[in-house]
Design a protein around this motif. Structure first.
Motif, mmCIF file in Angstrom:
data_model
loop_
_atom_site.group_PDB
_atom_site.id
_atom_site.type_symbol
_atom_site.label_atom_id
_atom_site.label_comp_id
_atom_site.label_asym_id
_atom_site.label_seq_id
_atom_site.Cartn_x
_atom_site.Cartn_y
_atom_site.Cartn_z
ATOM 1 N N LEU A 165 -5.448 7.961 -2.031
ATOM 2 C CA LEU A 165 -4.442 8.131 -0.974
ATOM 3 C C LEU A 165 -3.150 8.710 -1.534
ATOM 4 O O LEU A 165 -2.539 9.598 -0.926
ATOM 5 C CB LEU A 165 -4.175 6.780 -0.313
ATOM 6 C CG LEU A 165 -3.231 6.750 0.891
ATOM 7 C CD1 LEU A 165 -3.789 7.586 2.035
ATOM 8 C CD2 LEU A 165 -2.999 5.311 1.344
ATOM 9 N N GLY A 166 -2.730 8.214 -2.703
ATOM 10 C CA GLY A 166 -1.463 8.661 -3.270
ATOM 11 C C GLY A 166 -1.530 10.026 -3.919
ATOM 12 O O GLY A 166 -0.698 10.906 -3.643
ATOM 13 N N ILE A 167 -2.530 10.227 -4.777
ATOM 14 C CA ILE A 167 -2.589 11.467 -5.556
ATOM 15 C C ILE A 167 -3.266 12.597 -4.786
ATOM 16 O O ILE A 167 -2.734 13.712 -4.702
ATOM 17 C CB ILE A 167 -3.306 11.220 -6.896
ATOM 18 C CG1 ILE A 167 -2.481 10.246 -7.745
ATOM 19 C CG2 ILE A 167 -3.520 12.538 -7.640
ATOM 20 C CD1 ILE A 167 -3.110 9.894 -9.079
ATOM 21 N N VAL A 168 -4.429 12.305 -4.205
ATOM 22 C CA VAL A 168 -5.196 13.369 -3.529
ATOM 23 C C VAL A 168 -4.637 13.656 -2.141
ATOM 24 O O VAL A 168 -4.287 14.800 -1.819
ATOM 25 C CB VAL A 168 -6.693 12.990 -3.442
ATOM 26 C CG1 VAL A 168 -7.469 14.099 -2.719
ATOM 27 C CG2 VAL A 168 -7.269 12.756 -4.830
ATOM 28 N N CYS A 169 -4.537 12.611 -1.298
ATOM 29 C CA CYS A 169 -4.160 12.809 0.104
ATOM 30 C C CYS A 169 -2.677 13.077 0.303
ATOM 31 O O CYS A 169 -2.261 13.468 1.407
ATOM 32 C CB CYS A 169 -4.570 11.589 0.934
ATOM 33 S SG CYS A 169 -6.342 11.293 0.965
ATOM 34 N N THR A 170 -1.873 12.844 -0.732
ATOM 35 C CA THR A 170 -0.444 13.111 -0.607
ATOM 36 C C THR A 170 -0.008 14.186 -1.592
ATOM 37 O O THR A 170 0.430 15.263 -1.184
ATOM 38 C CB THR A 170 0.378 11.824 -0.821
ATOM 39 O OG1 THR A 170 -0.161 10.773 -0.002
ATOM 40 C CG2 THR A 170 1.833 12.039 -0.447
ATOM 41 N N GLY A 171 -0.159 13.925 -2.889
ATOM 42 C CA GLY A 171 0.300 14.890 -3.888
ATOM 43 C C GLY A 171 -0.437 16.216 -3.858
ATOM 44 O O GLY A 171 0.156 17.284 -3.651
ATOM 45 N N LEU A 229 0.827 -1.210 0.000
ATOM 46 C CA LEU A 229 0.000 0.000 0.000
ATOM 47 C C LEU A 229 0.858 1.256 0.000
ATOM 48 O O LEU A 229 0.630 2.180 -0.806
ATOM 49 C CB LEU A 229 -0.914 0.006 1.222
ATOM 50 C CG LEU A 229 -1.673 1.315 1.486
ATOM 51 C CD1 LEU A 229 -2.572 1.669 0.316
ATOM 52 C CD2 LEU A 229 -2.451 1.247 2.783
ATOM 53 N N ILE A 230 1.837 1.328 0.869
ATOM 54 C CA ILE A 230 2.626 2.551 0.994
ATOM 55 C C ILE A 230 3.556 2.741 -0.197
ATOM 56 O O ILE A 230 3.837 3.879 -0.594
ATOM 57 C CB ILE A 230 3.399 2.567 2.326
ATOM 58 C CG1 ILE A 230 2.409 2.510 3.495
ATOM 59 C CG2 ILE A 230 4.264 3.819 2.440
ATOM 60 C CD1 ILE A 230 1.281 3.541 3.418
ATOM 61 N N GLU A 231 4.014 1.653 -0.799
ATOM 62 C CA GLU A 231 4.810 1.812 -2.020
ATOM 63 C C GLU A 231 3.947 2.428 -3.126
ATOM 64 O O GLU A 231 4.396 3.324 -3.851
ATOM 65 C CB GLU A 231 5.370 0.458 -2.465
ATOM 66 C CG GLU A 231 6.251 0.534 -3.696
ATOM 67 C CD GLU A 231 7.568 1.280 -3.480
ATOM 68 O OE1 GLU A 231 8.353 1.390 -4.435
ATOM 69 O OE2 GLU A 231 7.824 1.757 -2.341
ATOM 70 N N TYR A 232 2.712 1.967 -3.237
ATOM 71 C CA TYR A 232 1.769 2.594 -4.169
ATOM 72 C C TYR A 232 1.588 4.076 -3.828
ATOM 73 O O TYR A 232 1.620 4.941 -4.714
ATOM 74 C CB TYR A 232 0.402 1.912 -4.096
ATOM 75 C CG TYR A 232 0.216 0.719 -4.990
ATOM 76 C CD1 TYR A 232 0.539 0.763 -6.347
ATOM 77 C CD2 TYR A 232 -0.316 -0.467 -4.487
ATOM 78 C CE1 TYR A 232 0.351 -0.342 -7.169
ATOM 79 C CE2 TYR A 232 -0.504 -1.586 -5.307
ATOM 80 C CZ TYR A 232 -0.166 -1.509 -6.642
ATOM 81 O OH TYR A 232 -0.355 -2.596 -7.444
ATOM 82 N N ARG A 233 1.390 4.356 -2.558
ATOM 83 C CA ARG A 233 1.101 5.728 -2.134
ATOM 84 C C ARG A 233 2.227 6.690 -2.486
ATOM 85 O O ARG A 233 1.989 7.725 -3.123
ATOM 86 C CB ARG A 233 0.842 5.774 -0.622
ATOM 87 C CG ARG A 233 0.616 7.190 -0.095
ATOM 88 C CD ARG A 233 0.323 7.242 1.394
ATOM 89 N NE ARG A 233 0.007 8.609 1.793
ATOM 90 C CZ ARG A 233 -0.372 8.959 3.016
ATOM 91 N NH1 ARG A 233 -0.478 8.049 3.976
ATOM 92 N NH2 ARG A 233 -0.647 10.234 3.291
ATOM 93 N N LEU A 274 2.851 6.975 -6.407
ATOM 94 C CA LEU A 274 1.820 7.785 -7.065
ATOM 95 C C LEU A 274 2.022 9.269 -6.745
ATOM 96 O O LEU A 274 1.902 10.126 -7.626
ATOM 97 C CB LEU A 274 0.429 7.329 -6.616
ATOM 98 C CG LEU A 274 -0.100 6.038 -7.221
ATOM 99 C CD1 LEU A 274 -1.367 5.592 -6.498
ATOM 100 C CD2 LEU A 274 -0.388 6.212 -8.713
ATOM 101 N N ALA A 275 2.313 9.568 -5.480
ATOM 102 C CA ALA A 275 2.555 10.958 -5.087
ATOM 103 C C ALA A 275 3.783 11.520 -5.788
ATOM 104 O O ALA A 275 3.773 12.663 -6.278
ATOM 105 C CB ALA A 275 2.722 11.054 -3.574
ATOM 106 N N ALA A 276 4.857 10.716 -5.852
ATOM 107 C CA ALA A 276 6.088 11.168 -6.505
ATOM 108 C C ALA A 276 5.857 11.442 -7.982
ATOM 109 O O ALA A 276 6.339 12.448 -8.525
ATOM 110 C CB ALA A 276 7.188 10.124 -6.317
ATOM 111 N N ALA A 277 5.120 10.551 -8.654
ATOM 112 C CA ALA A 277 4.841 10.736 -10.082
ATOM 113 C C ALA A 277 4.004 11.987 -10.312
ATOM 114 O O ALA A 277 4.260 12.769 -11.242
ATOM 115 C CB ALA A 277 4.127 9.504 -10.634
#
Length: 297
Positions: free
Chosen positions: A215-221, A35-39, A42-45
């Motif tokens: 979680l990756g794009i909205v909640c992080t990026g 999950l966190i690798e995805y998160r 996705l945020a980094a990209a």
């Protein structure tokens, strides 16, 4: 604070409060590591694309050690620990435990600078401990097997954020956007070696994958972009008031979408934790409301 900044502040709190909801949905299925690798990837990209649009170079060769420190303590460790906790704890409980981050930051900062804690900070710390006790004592999920380890993991995640905050205050000056961008790539690289050995607990359906993307794009990026805009408009200290609002939305989303039970003890505990955090950080709501910022936000 003008209306536009207030809307951004509330939106950011709603998004970060939602991160515990999405983690609670997806962690029991994918497991913490996947999950966190995805998160973080996705945020980094997402942030890499924004860096191209905003023309913000990462300068990784120059600042890689700095990004690595932030990636460890502000990304990989707390994200993994909260994902581990999400397999047992409710989204509501995690969002409240997360609110202790500024308290840990103040304690770590005092130890780092070798300054004794003042009476207000000590009192705030004691209130935080009492509030946490109420929260975990009245969350029915804490009666499950392994709940003690999950609670400890969530508090260690908040502690890790405190380390990151203390480090950032004394580290080299790098703009906030690059800090987020570089730290997400660093976190992804650090977690990657564990991915082949991490078991997936169950097949991920469409709902889980949507939660992961959010979680990756909205909640992080996107959340980082909002946070940086708030720092620019109202200052870093005022932007930290989002900490007090995150538990409100964490509890709200957990109740609405996961039908989590909110007891009187949990509500009282969350208020005490927030009060303790306010005392430790020296938060003054009247000063915030009276603060004048440019109206062309």
């Amino acid at each position: 604070m003008n209306l536009a900044s207030l809307v951004r502040l509330i939106t950011l709190a709603a998004i970060w409060g939602g991160s515990f909801l999405f983690t609670r949905i997806s962690a029991p299925v994918l497991g913490p590591v996947i999950l966190i690798e995805y998160r973080v990837c996705l945020a980094a990209a997402f942030l890499a694309m924004m860096a191209i649009v905003l023309r913000k170079p990462l300068n990784a060769r120059q600042h890689w050690q700095h990004y690595l420190m932030l990636g460890i303590f502000n990304g990989a460790i707390p994200f993994l620990l909260f994902a581990f906790s999400a397999q047992t704890l409710s989204a509501s409980a995690m969002s409240i435990l997360n609110a202790t981050s500024p308290i840990w930051g103040a304690v770590i900062g005092a130890a780092w600078a070798r300054h004794p804690l003042n009476v207000r900070t000590i009192f705030g710390l004691m209130l935080g401990i009492i509030g946490v006790g109420l929260v975990v004592g009245f969350d029915h999920l804490t009666a499950q097997r392994g709940a003690g380890i999950a609670i400890t993991a969530a508090l260690l995640a908040a502690f890790s954020y405190g380390i990151a905050t203390t480090y950032a205050k004394t580290a080299k000056s790098v703009d906030s956007f690059s800090n987020a961008h570089g730290s997400m790539w660093a976190a992804g690289l650090m977690i990657a070696p564990a991915v082949p050995f991490a078991p997936v607990h169950a097949a991920a359906g469409g709902g889980v994958m949507l939660a992961v993307i959010a979680l990756g794009i909205v909640c992080t990026g996107i959340a980082f972009l909002l946070y940086f805009r708030l720092i620019r408009d109202i200052g870093a200290t005022s932007a930290l008031t989002v900490t007090f609002l995150i538990p409100v939305f964490g509890i709200l989303w957990g109740r609405l979408f996961l039908h989590e039970v909110i007891t009187l003890g949990m509500a009282a505990g969350s208020c005490i934790v927030i009060l303790g955090t306010a005392l430790v950080t020296g938060f003054n709501p009247l000063a915030l409301l009276q603060r004048r910022v440019p109206s062309n936000a």
